[in-house]
Design a protein around this motif. Structure first.
Motif, PDB file in Angstrom:
ATOM      1  N   LYS A  12       0.543  -1.281   0.151  1.00  0.00           N
ATOM      2  CA  LYS A  12      -0.347  -0.336   0.692  1.00  0.00           C
ATOM      3  C   LYS A  12       0.784   1.142   0.093  1.00  0.00           C
ATOM      4  N   LYS A  13       0.333   2.387  -0.716  1.00  0.00           N
ATOM      5  CA  LYS A  13       0.765   4.026  -0.681  1.00  0.00           C
ATOM      6  C   LYS A  13       1.567   3.882   0.664  1.00  0.00           C
ATOM      7  N   GLY A  14       2.167   4.404   0.713  1.00  0.00           N
ATOM      8  CA  GLY A  14       2.816   5.167   2.439  1.00  0.00           C
ATOM      9  C   GLY A  14       3.465   4.165   3.916  1.00  0.00           C
ATOM     10  N   GLU A  15       3.052   2.735   2.698  1.00  0.00           N
ATOM     11  CA  GLU A  15       3.145   1.832   4.187  1.00  0.00           C
ATOM     12  C   GLU A  15       5.109   2.009   4.159  1.00  0.00           C
ATOM     13  N   LYS A  16       5.620   1.904   5.345  1.00  0.00           N
ATOM     14  CA  LYS A  16       7.141   1.488   5.812  1.00  0.00           C
ATOM     15  C   LYS A  16       7.875  -0.073   6.489  1.00  0.00           C
ATOM     16  N   SER A  17       8.836  -0.269   5.113  1.00  0.00           N
ATOM     17  CA  SER A  17       9.174  -1.816   5.630  1.00  0.00           C
ATOM     18  C   SER A  17       9.872  -2.157   7.384  1.00  0.00           C
ATOM     19  N   THR A  18       9.701  -2.870   7.190  1.00  0.00           N
ATOM     20  CA  THR A  18      10.572  -3.191   8.672  1.00  0.00           C
ATOM     21  C   THR A  18      12.036  -3.993   8.063  1.00  0.00           C
ATOM     22  N   MET A  19      12.603  -3.946   9.508  1.00  0.00           N
ATOM     23  CA  MET A  19      14.212  -4.407   9.162  1.00  0.00           C
ATOM     24  C   MET A  19      14.044  -6.260  10.000  1.00  0.00           C
ATOM     25  N   VAL A  20      14.358  -6.997   8.554  1.00  0.00           N
ATOM     26  CA  VAL A  20      14.826  -7.905   9.731  1.00  0.00           C
ATOM     27  C   VAL A  20      16.536  -8.535   9.192  1.00  0.00           C
ATOM     28  N   VAL A  21      17.507  -9.307  10.305  1.00  0.00           N
ATOM     29  CA  VAL A  21      18.806  -9.070   9.978  1.00  0.00           C
ATOM     30  C   VAL A  21      19.099 -11.280   9.882  1.00  0.00           C
ATOM     31  N   PHE A  22      20.350 -11.311   8.902  1.00  0.00           N
ATOM     32  CA  PHE A  22      20.127 -12.498   9.125  1.00  0.00           C
ATOM     33  C   PHE A  22      22.022 -12.413   9.358  1.00  0.00           C
TER      34      PHE A  22
END
Length: 285
Positions: free
Chosen positions: A74-84
């Motif tokens: 969706k427009k305007g949504e922000k991502s979440t960071m995951v690490v590995f």
């Protein structure tokens, strides 16, 4: 509904806002965070990074994966960071060894990428999404159920996706399955909220900010969220279940007030429209 109930609920909401409220939480559960494509559960610090976002759906996808599923973020949504950790080979500082050979060693390198929760996406075929529930032995609250079912000119109500929303263009409400809620009172609070949105449709109360519903998080969107949540708070008060739901409602209202520079006057204005919405749902004159 008695105007006294409206006044009491509004006063209680304002008191809670003044005291500072606990963070709002979605009162339904989706399960352990996992990737929608691989179905693999996230581990380690990623469990915390994803869980604190408060989404009900346990499923996450990358931007590309959302597209591969026929949908989009969706427009305007922000991502979440995951690490590995990625294992890479590097030259050993002690090379070359006594034989003259250059040796290598493997070291872990912390990498990251960004993903989106299913609730941040749209147009994904929900037939590809496994159902999740906590198997609450849901016991309908008769009076609340009657209010939902007897609403005049009510929108269609379905339980096809693990998220709650009102679709104004197609005039329907989607709700997570009843069994996914942690308490029956929370289910009714949420459906009252979505029905509150539906009263703004042009064939009901024709609320201007709903007809002009703009980008998520915009001023008009924020004001409409306040109206819907005040509607829910009033209806919960009408049915005597507000002690279970009001604190969460106040926290939700607080989260949207931040979009409006924490202007408490907006609650009073939203309450006026929420009263009309609650009366419409109850069929009051």
């Amino acid at each position: 509904m008695s105007s006294k109930v409206y006044e009491i609920i509004t006063e209680q909401v304002m008191d809670l806002l003044g005291q500072g409220t606990v963070p709002w939480h979605k009162p339904w559960i989706g399960g352990y965070p996992k990737n929608l494509i691989s179905k693999k559960e996230y581990r380690g610090i990623n469990v915390f990074l994803l869980s604190v976002k408060g989404y009900a759906s346990p499923y996450w996808v990358s931007y590309k994966q959302a597209q591969e599923l026929g949908g989009n973020v969706k427009k305007g949504e922000k991502s979440t960071m995951v690490v590995f950790w990625k294992q890479i080979k590097v030259q050993d500082e002690g090379s070359p060894d006594s034989s003259g050979e250059i040796t290598e060693k493997t070291i872990p390198l912390l990498r990251y990428y960004r993903i989106f929760n299913l609730e941040q996406c749209e147009n994904i075929d929900m037939g590809k999404v496994p159902q999740t529930d906590i198997n609450l032995n849901f016991q309908p609250i008769t009076a609340c159920e009657e209010t939902v079912m007897s609403m005049q000119n009510k929108p269609d109500i379905c339980h096809e996706e693990p998220r709650a929303y009102y679709n104004p263009s197609q005039d329907y409400v989607n709700m997570p399955r009843k069994e996914n809620f942690t308490k029956e009172e929370f289910y009714y609070s949420v459906i009252f909220h979505e029905l509150g949105h539906s009263t703004g449709h042009e064939k009901r109360l024709a609320r201007k900010q709903l007809s002009e519903w703009a980008t998520f998080g915009s001023e008009k969107y924020s004001k409409e969220e306040l109206v819907a949540e005040m509607t829910a708070a009033f209806l919960c008060g009408h049915h005597g279940i507000e002690q279970e739901t009001l604190e969460n409602s106040a926290a939700y209202i607080k989260s949207w007030l931040k979009k409006l520079q924490d202007d408490p006057k907006m609650v009073v204005l939203a309450a006026a429209q929420g009263q009309k919405a609650a009366d419409y749902i109850l069929g009051a004159d």
